[in-house]
Design an enzyme around this catalytic site. Structure first.
Site, PDB file in Angstrom:
ATOM      1  N   TYR A  86      46.584 -18.806  18.045  1.00  0.00           N
ATOM      2  CA  TYR A  86      47.388 -19.119  19.185  1.00  0.00           C
ATOM      3  C   TYR A  86      47.655 -17.912  20.138  1.00  0.00           C
ATOM      4  CZ  TYR A  86      51.982 -20.356  21.392  1.00  0.00           C
ATOM      5  OH  TYR A  86      53.222 -20.877  22.108  1.00  0.00           O
TER       6      TYR A  86
ATOM      7  N   LYS B 208      46.673 -17.865  24.030  1.00  0.00           N
ATOM      8  CA  LYS B 208      47.512 -17.654  25.147  1.00  0.00           C
ATOM      9  C   LYS B 208      47.000 -16.266  25.898  1.00  0.00           C
ATOM     10  CE  LYS B 208      50.543 -20.922  24.549  1.00  0.00           C
ATOM     11  NZ  LYS B 208      50.423 -21.964  25.512  1.00  0.00           N
TER      12      LYS B 208
HETATM   13  P1  NAP Z   1      56.627 -28.688  22.024  1.00  0.00           P
HETATM   14  O1  NAP Z   1      58.367 -28.980  22.045  1.00  0.00           O
HETATM   15  O2  NAP Z   1      56.030 -28.799  20.662  1.00  0.00           O
HETATM   16  O3  NAP Z   1      56.042 -29.764  23.183  1.00  0.00           O
HETATM   17  C1  NAP Z   1      54.510 -29.735  23.204  1.00  0.00           C
HETATM   18  C2  NAP Z   1      54.345 -30.620  24.274  1.00  0.00           C
HETATM   19  O4  NAP Z   1      52.826 -30.479  24.645  1.00  0.00           O
HETATM   20  C3  NAP Z   1      54.432 -32.153  23.920  1.00  0.00           C
HETATM   21  O5  NAP Z   1      54.915 -32.743  25.176  1.00  0.00           O
HETATM   22  C4  NAP Z   1      53.157 -32.614  23.376  1.00  0.00           C
HETATM   23  O6  NAP Z   1      53.382 -33.934  23.492  1.00  0.00           O
HETATM   24  C5  NAP Z   1      52.251 -31.873  24.563  1.00  0.00           C
HETATM   25  N1  NAP Z   1      50.900 -31.813  23.822  1.00  0.00           N
HETATM   26  C6  NAP Z   1      50.509 -31.329  22.752  1.00  0.00           C
HETATM   27  N2  NAP Z   1      49.256 -31.539  22.394  1.00  0.00           N
HETATM   28  C7  NAP Z   1      48.777 -32.154  23.310  1.00  0.00           C
HETATM   29  C8  NAP Z   1      47.462 -32.753  23.711  1.00  0.00           C
HETATM   30  N3  NAP Z   1      46.513 -32.447  22.968  1.00  0.00           N
HETATM   31  N4  NAP Z   1      47.422 -33.362  24.937  1.00  0.00           N
HETATM   32  C9  NAP Z   1      48.541 -33.565  25.663  1.00  0.00           C
HETATM   33  N5  NAP Z   1      49.658 -33.051  25.449  1.00  0.00           N
HETATM   34  C10 NAP Z   1      49.790 -32.416  24.168  1.00  0.00           C
HETATM   35  O7  NAP Z   1      56.341 -27.358  22.620  1.00  0.00           O
HETATM   36  P2  NAP Z   1      57.326 -26.252  23.501  1.00  0.00           P
HETATM   37  O8  NAP Z   1      57.929 -25.493  22.594  1.00  0.00           O
HETATM   38  O9  NAP Z   1      57.902 -27.075  24.436  1.00  0.00           O
HETATM   39  O10 NAP Z   1      56.021 -25.338  24.136  1.00  0.00           O
HETATM   40  C11 NAP Z   1      55.547 -25.829  25.498  1.00  0.00           C
HETATM   41  C12 NAP Z   1      54.512 -24.689  25.762  1.00  0.00           C
HETATM   42  O11 NAP Z   1      55.267 -23.362  25.788  1.00  0.00           O
HETATM   43  C13 NAP Z   1      53.370 -24.459  25.001  1.00  0.00           C
HETATM   44  O12 NAP Z   1      51.920 -24.305  25.727  1.00  0.00           O
HETATM   45  C14 NAP Z   1      53.808 -23.358  24.101  1.00  0.00           C
HETATM   46  O13 NAP Z   1      52.595 -22.752  23.428  1.00  0.00           O
HETATM   47  C15 NAP Z   1      54.573 -22.646  24.902  1.00  0.00           C
HETATM   48  N6  NAP Z   1      55.409 -21.477  24.345  1.00  0.00           N
HETATM   49  C16 NAP Z   1      56.372 -22.009  23.499  1.00  0.00           C
HETATM   50  C17 NAP Z   1      57.517 -21.298  23.098  1.00  0.00           C
HETATM   51  C18 NAP Z   1      58.548 -21.639  22.142  1.00  0.00           C
HETATM   52  O14 NAP Z   1      59.266 -20.521  21.630  1.00  0.00           O
HETATM   53  N7  NAP Z   1      58.695 -22.641  22.013  1.00  0.00           N
HETATM   54  C19 NAP Z   1      56.972 -19.770  23.196  1.00  0.00           C
HETATM   55  C20 NAP Z   1      56.058 -19.233  24.011  1.00  0.00           C
HETATM   56  C21 NAP Z   1      55.049 -20.154  24.492  1.00  0.00           C
HETATM   57  P3  NAP Z   1      53.618 -34.737  22.185  1.00  0.00           P
HETATM   58  O15 NAP Z   1      55.011 -34.843  22.305  1.00  0.00           O
HETATM   59  O16 NAP Z   1      52.996 -35.981  22.231  1.00  0.00           O
HETATM   60  O17 NAP Z   1      53.023 -34.139  20.862  1.00  0.00           O
END
Ligand code: NAP
Length: 254
Positions: free
Chosen positions: A162, A166
């Site tokens: 991961y 990133k």
């Molecule tokens: P999340 O709640 O798990 O949502 C992920 C989203 O990405 C969902 O809409 C999912 O679709 C979609 N997705 C996953 N795999 C995919 C694929 N192969 N093709 C198309 N869509 C796909 O994640 P989040 O926490 O909101 O994170 C959003 C972004 O922020 C990510 O890039 C993550 O790495 C980054 N981020 C998050 C955090 C955190 O603390 N949450 C921190 C740093 C960075 P489905 O719903 O259909 O699975």
């Protein structure tokens, strides 16, 4: 063709979490938001989640439409964007948000977990950016925002795949910013810290508390904390900002 004053925004992974909050931050009359999602394990639940995002955008008098598109599949991605371009003729903002985790210590990490995370989080950003950059170059305007992570800068135990993905997103952001600046296109990254979403809900209490201990502002972030920065980076007020990484982490990285 779209109305001249219509703003077209595309968000990957907009069905829930940070992506949904980003869709909502752009929702207003005159803005069309297209987003994708993907879940092989529970397609029905994901369609419901996507419909909920669409409804909340409509509540704010915006327009949103979604499609199940796996950003790892180049043909699906290409069809998704071609469908949008056929309808609107333009894309003003692309937010590369979709991402996954498959955590494990480096020495135990399976090759398939490495590949899966790099394919979605890094190659997916490349695939979407390449298609949209060509259109934005013709438009001579556009804004691309990539969602990276604080661990792309700091590294994190159990997240070799991961954090590498990133960190790669940051390198891609800076290169795209340099290549596209002369066409009036800005490219920036946001590095969220610990944000309350399904992704972090999957963490153990121990890992969660360890994470919270590292946050100087002493709270987890919310998807809206990230979304408001995305809206700013896509605004006129940010038109002189490109190639930057904005940390939204309560001070986790200073
Ligand atoms: P999340 O709640 O798990 O949502 C992920 C989203 O990405 C969902 O809409 C999912 O679709 C979609 N997705 C996953 N795999 C995919 C694929 N192969 N093709 C198309 N869509 C796909 O994640 P989040 O926490 O909101 O994170 C959003 C972004 O922020 C990510 O890039 C993550 O790495 C980054 N981020 C998050 C955090 C955190 O603390 N949450 C921190 C740093 C960075 P489905 O719903 O259909 O699975």
């Amino acid at each position: 063709m779209t109305e001249q004053n219509e703003r077209v925004v595309v968000v990957t992974g907009g069905s829930r979490g940070i992506g949904r909050a980003i869709c909502l931050s752009f929702a207003r009359p005159g803005t069309s938001i297209y987003f994708n999602y993907f879940s092989p394990s529970d397609p029905d639940a994901e369609a419901v989640a996507a419909a909920e995002t669409e409804k909340r955008v409509a509540d704010k008098q915006g327009f949103a439409a979604s499609k199940s598109v796996n950003i790892v599949n180049e043909d699906e991605v290409s069809n998704f964007f071609n469908g949008i371009i056929d309808k609107t003729g333009r894309i003003d903002v692309l937010v590369n948000n979709a991402g996954i985790t498959k955590d494990g210590l480096l020495v135990r990490m399976k090759e398939q977990d490495w590949d899966a995370v790099l394919n979605v989080n890094l190659k997916g950003v490349f695939t979407c950016t390449k298609i949209v950059a060509k259109l934005m170059m013709q438009q001579r305007s556009g804004c691309i925002i990539n969602i990276s992570s604080v661990v792309g800068v700091t590294g994190n135990v159990g997240q070799a795949n991961y954090s590498a993905s990133k960190a790669g997103v940051i390198g891609l952001t800076k290169t795209a910013a340099k290549e596209l600046a002369s066409r009036g296109i800005t490219v920036n990254a946001i590095a969220p810290g610990f944000i309350e979403t399904d992704m972090t809900a999957a963490m153990s209490d121990k890992a969660r508390n360890a994470m919270l201990d590292q946050i100087p502002l002493k709270r987890a972030g919310y998807p809206e904390d990230v979304a408001s920065v995305a809206a700013f980076l896509a605004s006129e007020g940010a038109s002189y900002i490109t190639g930057q990484v904005v940390h939204v982490s309560g001070g986790m990285y200073i």
